[in-house]
Design an enzyme around this catalytic site. Structure first.
Site, mmCIF file in Angstrom:
data_model
loop_
_atom_site.group_PDB
_atom_site.id
_atom_site.type_symbol
_atom_site.label_atom_id
_atom_site.label_comp_id
_atom_site.label_asym_id
_atom_site.label_seq_id
_atom_site.Cartn_x
_atom_site.Cartn_y
_atom_site.Cartn_z
ATOM 1 N N LYS A 124 0.676 -0.658 0.050
ATOM 2 C CA LYS A 124 0.040 -0.400 -0.123
ATOM 3 C C LYS A 124 0.929 0.932 0.509
ATOM 4 O O LYS A 124 2.219 1.332 0.766
ATOM 5 C CB LYS A 124 -0.554 -0.167 1.125
ATOM 6 C CG LYS A 124 -2.006 0.609 1.238
ATOM 7 C CD LYS A 124 -3.312 -0.014 0.081
ATOM 8 C CE LYS A 124 -4.482 1.318 -0.442
ATOM 9 N NZ LYS A 124 -5.460 0.749 -0.459
ATOM 10 N N ASP A 164 -6.809 4.597 -4.616
ATOM 11 C CA ASP A 164 -7.554 4.101 -3.900
ATOM 12 C C ASP A 164 -8.043 5.883 -3.727
ATOM 13 O O ASP A 164 -8.389 6.425 -4.020
ATOM 14 C CB ASP A 164 -6.575 4.498 -2.588
ATOM 15 C CG ASP A 164 -7.286 3.273 -1.074
ATOM 16 O OD1 ASP A 164 -7.781 1.952 -1.279
ATOM 17 O OD2 ASP A 164 -7.167 3.999 0.357
HETATM 18 O O1 2IT Z 1 -8.030 -1.503 -1.264
HETATM 19 C C1 2IT Z 1 -7.853 -1.862 -2.084
HETATM 20 O O2 2IT Z 1 -8.136 -2.885 -2.072
HETATM 21 C C2 2IT Z 1 -7.845 -0.821 -2.997
HETATM 22 N N1 2IT Z 1 -7.508 0.241 -2.924
HETATM 23 C C3 2IT Z 1 -7.532 -1.423 -4.899
HETATM 24 C C4 2IT Z 1 -6.174 -1.965 -4.587
HETATM 25 C C5 2IT Z 1 -5.270 -2.609 -6.427
HETATM 26 O O3 2IT Z 1 -4.273 -2.621 -6.204
HETATM 27 O O4 2IT Z 1 -6.520 -2.550 -7.053
#
Ligand code: 2IT
Length: 446
Positions: A124, A164
């Site tokens: 993340k 996100d």
């Molecule tokens: O929290 C999540 O799963 C997302 N923001 C999507 C992450 C993604 O790599 O598509």
């Protein structure tokens, strides 16, 4: 595993990181029995190892605002676990982002990505950059500066970020452009891309659609149906939008959405052009929902309040962590709510979940219910690798299959003696197994 000692160590090692502790504690408490029944996990110290992110990157992001003033933000990427695939997870731009936020989200992502059954590890990223009220030029310069550093650490086979909160198609485009400019490669290094340059159909809708597909599984498990149900959503961003579209299609009635300024109660139902209007409000980037009640005067706006006080059958938090606390849960249950589908990451506080479960409310944790977003990112990666694109129908079918499979896995590992499905336990155990077994296979490498 010694649960007490692990929690004590967790708290000692992560001072002032309540979100990370909250996320990790929930997993520890729900996998403890399973781990103790399977001694191989202790033998290889899997739990201790999974609690430690593989890498935490923090960097400085400087940029020049429209008035010529130099601004300084912090950028992050937490590369939590690569056992089952390249790090994968979104990028969040929000004023409250700090290392704690990033760590908890990366941790959750590892379990969620495992649940999708696709080959994706957990990561993340983000920044404390606040996009509210920023011009397009400011956002672009910020994204370019952010990516100038981040590109050193990512790639299609190592780490693939996405959007996100605060990061949508526009920001993904600016970041992709900068990556391409520096590296000279047009590759699938980000997901959530535009359709003309490597994006996947259904990716924008996927988180909301997936969450409602998961809800259908929850309803079916209780011999219930979705048609006619009253639903409260929180948020009015990409996730709430996708959920609202699918709920309308399936004949449910969305009566609430919310913003940081308060919530809307619309007894006429939030459907059709009103869902389009949500996206227009979002596009203003002022982060206010109050204008909805001016445009649709039958709707009521409750300033400073949360939608969990409304009378609904189903609550779907789609905004941000800890947006639904025990008091909110009590109000929902008192009003007859039967289903809570956490679609934001860790949208409910620990005591809210305990309360809902004690009342035998059907509760889905975010890492299961919202996995459709990252799952469809995984499908975008597959299409990029094949240099082909699938149709809407193909992607949607795969998404449905993945969400059904996650539901089945939660039932498999989470069904209690009295038949109640503990989705939190089921999701955590199912997510853990795949990562843990991969770590064992790969020896002491992280
Ligand atoms: O929290 C999540 O799963 C997302 N923001 C999507 C992450 C993604 O790599 O598509």
């Amino acid at each position: 595993m010694d649960l007490k000692k692990l929690i004590a160590d967790l708290e000692e090692k992560n001072p002032a990181q309540p979100l990370y502790i909250q996320a990790a504690k929930e997993v520890l408490e729900t996998i403890v029995d399973f781990v103790n029944e399977n001694p191989k996990y202790d033998k290889y110290a899997i739990v201790e190892r999974i609690l430690e992110p593989e890498r935490i990157l923090q960097f400085k992001v400087t940029w020049v605002d429209d008035s010529g003033k130099i601004q300084v933000n912090r950028g992050y990427r937490v590369q939590h676990n690569m056992a089952i695939g390249p790090y994968k997870g979104g990028i969040r731009f929000h004023k409250n982002v700090n290392q704690d936020t990033m760590k908890f989200l990366a941790f959750e992502q590892t379990f969620k990505n495992s649940l999708t059954t696709l080959p994706m590890g957990g990561g993340k990223g983000g920044s404390d950059f606040d996009p509210t009220g920023k011009s397009e030029g400011e956002v672009m310069r910020f994204c370019q500066s952010f990516m100038t550093e981040l590109q050193k650490h990512i790639g299609p086979e190592t780490d693939v970020p996405a959007g996100d909160i605060g990061v949508g198609a526009r920001e993904v485009g600016f970041m992709f452009g900068q990556y391409k400019r520096i590296r000279g490669e047009h590759v699938g290094v980000l997901t959530g891309k535009g359709l003309n340059w490597g994006g996947s159909l259904i990716r924008p809708e996927a988180t909301g659609f997936g969450s409602i597909y998961f809800l259908q599984g929850m309803l079916k498990a209780k011999n219930d149906t979705i048609a006619g149900k009253r639903v409260a959503l929180s948020g009015f961003g990409n996730v709430a939008w996708g959920a609202a579209l699918k709920l309308e299609e399936l004949g449910a009635k969305v009566v609430c959405i919310s913003g940081p300024d308060g919530y809307i109660l619309d007894e006429d139902g939030i459907a059709g052009e009103k869902i389009v209007y949500m996206t227009e409000l979002l596009a203003t980037r002022n982060n206010v929902l109050a204008p909805y009640a001016t445009k649709y005067p039958n709707a009521k706006f409750f300033a400073g309040k949360k939608p969990w006080e409304a009378k609904v059958d189903i609550a779907v938090p789609c905004a941000i962590q800890n947006e639904l606390n025990k008091e909110d849960a009590e109000k929902l249950v008192a009003n007859g709510c039967q289903y809570v589908v956490e679609t934001s990451n860790m949208g409910c506080t620990a005591d809210a979940i305990t309360f809902l479960q004690s009342k035998k409310i059907s509760f889905a944790p975010g890492k299961a219910a919202n996995a459709g977003g990252v799952a469809t990112s995984g499908l975008e990666m597959s299409q990029n690798s094949m240099k082909l694109s699938w149709t809407c129908e193909e992607v949607d079918e795969k998404l449905k299959g993945i969400m059904n499979n996650i539901h089945d896995n939660c039932v498999k590992y989470g069904t209690e003696k009295d038949g109640y499905i503990n989705y939190v336990k089921g999701a955590n155990i199912a997510g853990f197994i795949k990562v843990a077994d991969a770590m064992i296979d790969q020896g002491v490498a992280y």
